[in-house]
Design an enzyme around this catalytic site. Sequence first.
Site, PDB file in Angstrom:
ATOM      1  N   ASP A   5       0.741  -1.125  -0.020  1.00 60.54           N
ATOM      2  CA  ASP A   5       0.011  -0.033   0.081  1.00 60.54           C
ATOM      3  C   ASP A   5       0.952   1.225  -0.088  1.00 60.54           C
ATOM      4  O   ASP A   5       2.031   1.425   0.637  1.00 60.54           O
ATOM      5  CB  ASP A   5      -0.974  -0.075   1.071  1.00 60.54           C
ATOM      6  CG  ASP A   5      -2.217   1.038   1.018  1.00 60.54           C
ATOM      7  OD1 ASP A   5      -2.578   1.515   0.021  1.00 60.54           O
ATOM      8  OD2 ASP A   5      -2.704   1.311   2.005  1.00 60.54           O
ATOM      9  N   ASN A  52       1.348   3.224  -3.204  1.00 55.05           N
ATOM     10  CA  ASN A  52       2.098   3.632  -4.366  1.00 55.05           C
ATOM     11  C   ASN A  52       1.401   5.088  -4.468  1.00 55.05           C
ATOM     12  O   ASN A  52       2.265   6.141  -5.079  1.00 55.05           O
ATOM     13  CB  ASN A  52       1.691   2.601  -5.309  1.00 55.05           C
ATOM     14  CG  ASN A  52       2.221   1.527  -5.309  1.00 55.05           C
ATOM     15  OD1 ASN A  52       3.189   1.415  -4.263  1.00 55.05           O
ATOM     16  ND2 ASN A  52       1.677   0.453  -5.895  1.00 55.05           N
ATOM     17  N   ARG A 105       0.182   7.659  -2.771  1.00 53.52           N
ATOM     18  CA  ARG A 105       0.813   8.605  -1.777  1.00 53.52           C
ATOM     19  C   ARG A 105       1.938   8.863  -2.067  1.00 53.52           C
ATOM     20  O   ARG A 105       2.545  10.110  -2.060  1.00 53.52           O
ATOM     21  CB  ARG A 105       0.700   8.163  -0.465  1.00 53.52           C
ATOM     22  CG  ARG A 105      -0.827   8.481   0.085  1.00 53.52           C
ATOM     23  CD  ARG A 105      -1.075   7.831   1.330  1.00 53.52           C
ATOM     24  NE  ARG A 105      -1.594   6.646   1.231  1.00 53.52           N
ATOM     25  CZ  ARG A 105      -1.946   5.721   1.940  1.00 53.52           C
ATOM     26  NH1 ARG A 105      -1.792   6.062   3.300  1.00 53.52           N
ATOM     27  NH2 ARG A 105      -2.364   4.291   1.930  1.00 53.52           N
ATOM     28  N   SER A 155      -7.076  -5.945  -6.064  1.00 54.21           N
ATOM     29  CA  SER A 155      -8.010  -6.475  -5.174  1.00 54.21           C
ATOM     30  C   SER A 155      -9.749  -6.423  -6.013  1.00 54.21           C
ATOM     31  O   SER A 155      -9.666  -5.787  -7.027  1.00 54.21           O
ATOM     32  CB  SER A 155      -8.488  -5.748  -3.697  1.00 54.21           C
ATOM     33  OG  SER A 155      -9.044  -4.756  -4.188  1.00 54.21           O
ATOM     34  N   ASN A 215     -10.590  -3.157  -6.624  1.00 51.14           N
ATOM     35  CA  ASN A 215      -9.750  -2.214  -7.015  1.00 51.14           C
ATOM     36  C   ASN A 215     -10.463  -1.581  -8.576  1.00 51.14           C
ATOM     37  O   ASN A 215     -10.127  -0.760  -8.920  1.00 51.14           O
ATOM     38  CB  ASN A 215      -8.433  -2.523  -7.313  1.00 51.14           C
ATOM     39  CG  ASN A 215      -7.566  -2.593  -6.343  1.00 51.14           C
ATOM     40  OD1 ASN A 215      -6.337  -3.144  -6.185  1.00 51.14           O
ATOM     41  ND2 ASN A 215      -7.920  -1.639  -5.287  1.00 51.14           N
ATOM     42  N   TRP A 216     -11.351  -2.704  -8.768  1.00 53.84           N
ATOM     43  CA  TRP A 216     -12.226  -2.018 -10.077  1.00 53.84           C
ATOM     44  C   TRP A 216     -13.168  -0.943  -9.768  1.00 53.84           C
ATOM     45  O   TRP A 216     -13.400  -0.093 -10.804  1.00 53.84           O
ATOM     46  CB  TRP A 216     -13.219  -3.215 -10.420  1.00 53.84           C
ATOM     47  CG  TRP A 216     -12.742  -4.560 -10.885  1.00 53.84           C
ATOM     48  CD1 TRP A 216     -12.772  -5.661 -10.070  1.00 53.84           C
ATOM     49  CD2 TRP A 216     -12.034  -4.932 -11.924  1.00 53.84           C
ATOM     50  NE1 TRP A 216     -12.317  -6.728 -10.801  1.00 53.84           N
ATOM     51  CE2 TRP A 216     -11.644  -6.091 -11.970  1.00 53.84           C
ATOM     52  CE3 TRP A 216     -11.655  -4.220 -13.336  1.00 53.84           C
ATOM     53  CZ2 TRP A 216     -10.975  -6.917 -13.157  1.00 53.84           C
ATOM     54  CZ3 TRP A 216     -11.124  -4.823 -14.155  1.00 53.84           C
ATOM     55  CH2 TRP A 216     -10.535  -6.151 -14.177  1.00 53.84           C
ATOM     56  N   ARG A 254     -11.656   1.774  -8.715  1.00 52.51           N
ATOM     57  CA  ARG A 254     -10.763   3.201  -9.090  1.00 52.51           C
ATOM     58  C   ARG A 254     -11.203   3.811 -10.176  1.00 52.51           C
ATOM     59  O   ARG A 254     -11.865   3.113 -11.324  1.00 52.51           O
ATOM     60  CB  ARG A 254      -9.380   2.551  -8.756  1.00 52.51           C
ATOM     61  CG  ARG A 254      -9.216   2.241  -7.483  1.00 52.51           C
ATOM     62  CD  ARG A 254      -7.404   1.805  -7.514  1.00 52.51           C
ATOM     63  NE  ARG A 254      -7.003   1.506  -5.959  1.00 52.51           N
ATOM     64  CZ  ARG A 254      -6.176   1.923  -5.694  1.00 52.51           C
ATOM     65  NH1 ARG A 254      -5.181   2.477  -6.238  1.00 52.51           N
ATOM     66  NH2 ARG A 254      -5.780   1.615  -4.120  1.00 52.51           N
TER      67      ARG A 254
HETATM   68  C1  FPP Z   1      -1.785  -0.031  -3.529  1.00 54.20           C
HETATM   69  O1  FPP Z   1      -1.429   1.372  -3.823  1.00 54.20           O
HETATM   70  C2  FPP Z   1      -1.236  -0.522  -4.689  1.00 54.20           C
HETATM   71  C3  FPP Z   1      -1.863  -1.211  -5.670  1.00 54.20           C
HETATM   72  C4  FPP Z   1      -3.358  -1.165  -5.694  1.00 54.20           C
HETATM   73  C5  FPP Z   1      -1.274  -1.809  -6.883  1.00 54.20           C
HETATM   74  C6  FPP Z   1       0.194  -2.615  -6.705  1.00 54.20           C
HETATM   75  C7  FPP Z   1       0.458  -3.276  -7.787  1.00 54.20           C
HETATM   76  C8  FPP Z   1       1.890  -3.610  -8.128  1.00 54.20           C
HETATM   77  C9  FPP Z   1       2.782  -2.634  -7.432  1.00 54.20           C
HETATM   78  C10 FPP Z   1       2.198  -4.258  -9.272  1.00 54.20           C
HETATM   79  C11 FPP Z   1       2.757  -5.560  -9.103  1.00 54.20           C
HETATM   80  C12 FPP Z   1       2.475  -6.350 -10.362  1.00 54.20           C
HETATM   81  C13 FPP Z   1       2.679  -7.538 -10.861  1.00 54.20           C
HETATM   82  C14 FPP Z   1       2.588  -8.332 -12.118  1.00 54.20           C
HETATM   83  C15 FPP Z   1       3.303  -8.710  -9.871  1.00 54.20           C
HETATM   84  P1  FPP Z   1      -2.464   2.652  -3.510  1.00 54.20           P
HETATM   85  O2  FPP Z   1      -2.665   2.890  -4.996  1.00 54.20           O
HETATM   86  O3  FPP Z   1      -3.662   2.116  -2.958  1.00 54.20           O
HETATM   87  O4  FPP Z   1      -1.689   3.688  -2.623  1.00 54.20           O
HETATM   88  P2  FPP Z   1      -2.563   4.796  -2.025  1.00 54.20           P
HETATM   89  O5  FPP Z   1      -3.082   4.277  -0.857  1.00 54.20           O
HETATM   90  O6  FPP Z   1      -1.288   5.795  -1.645  1.00 54.20           O
HETATM   91  O7  FPP Z   1      -3.548   5.413  -2.977  1.00 54.20           O
END
Ligand code: FPP
Length: 252
Positions: free
Chosen positions: A32, A34, A36, A77, A80-81, A83
């Site tokens: 979690d 990415n 931010r 998840s 996540n759809w 978003r």
């Molecule tokens: C959560 O951060 C992260 C995700 C929903 C995606 C994670 C996916 C990857 C790192 C790619 C992996 C790929 C493969 C093929 C293995 P967020 O966007 O919820 O962050 P936030 O809470 O800060 O908004």
Amino acid sequence: MMTNYQGNSSLLTLPADLDPQRLPQHVAVIMDGNGRWAQKRHLPRIMGHQQGVAALKELVRCCRDWGIPHLTCYAFSTENWGRPGLEVEFLLTLFEQVLRQELEELIREQVRLEFVGHLAALPPRLQAQIAEAVELTRHHERVWLTVATNYGGRQEIVQACQTLARRVQRGELAPEDIDETQFAQHLYTAASRDPDLLIRTSGEMRLSNFLLWQVAYAELYITDTLWPDFDRECFHQALRAFQQRQRRFGRL
Ligand code: FPP
């Protein structure tokens, strides 16, 4: 996978303060933060996901180097759809890109890839790439990487119930034959042991529908570090915390 580890080279081998006999055999991660991470840098959120892939690759290498045989990550998840369409599209394209670009190296590094989740709802091209990657890596034994994609813990439990109900209906199974072992065999994760350690980055204190059944006795480690910043030193700290815990499994 990616470039070699650039940081403190001593962390290429297992840090001396970790007991190699007491390492978790299966680590699960909720990656979690990415978005931010990107927002803090005034970058588009998708760049956070790109950086998140780099952090994941490094963690796979770290598991390989330190002898942790199984890593499961939450990539997408069932929720996540919800978003924005563009971000969903970007994420699904990113998965395709990662599979295309990394497969050769995954094979060279003897990584076994597995995907869990409701895969039939993914775009057909991605499904085909997943099937190919799984097939080409299924005999590998160095590190087992499970990617939860279109995964939801409740959905997984419901589909296990449906399969069991069908078996009962066909007369293959009596309701009283359904015990925890039997039930677990109908989850996506039937072939693996439960995670010993669940790491969640970026400070949120929730399971977010991840491996609800499987983490019943996992040690939880939550760090404020955002996923793209989660490096070997952060993993080292998580493993130290794990080794300081007393796992009692409900006993004294
Ligand atoms: C959560 O951060 C992260 C995700 C929903 C995606 C994670 C996916 C990857 C790192 C790619 C992996 C790929 C493969 C093929 C293995 P967020 O966007 O919820 O962050 P936030 O809470 O800060 O908004």
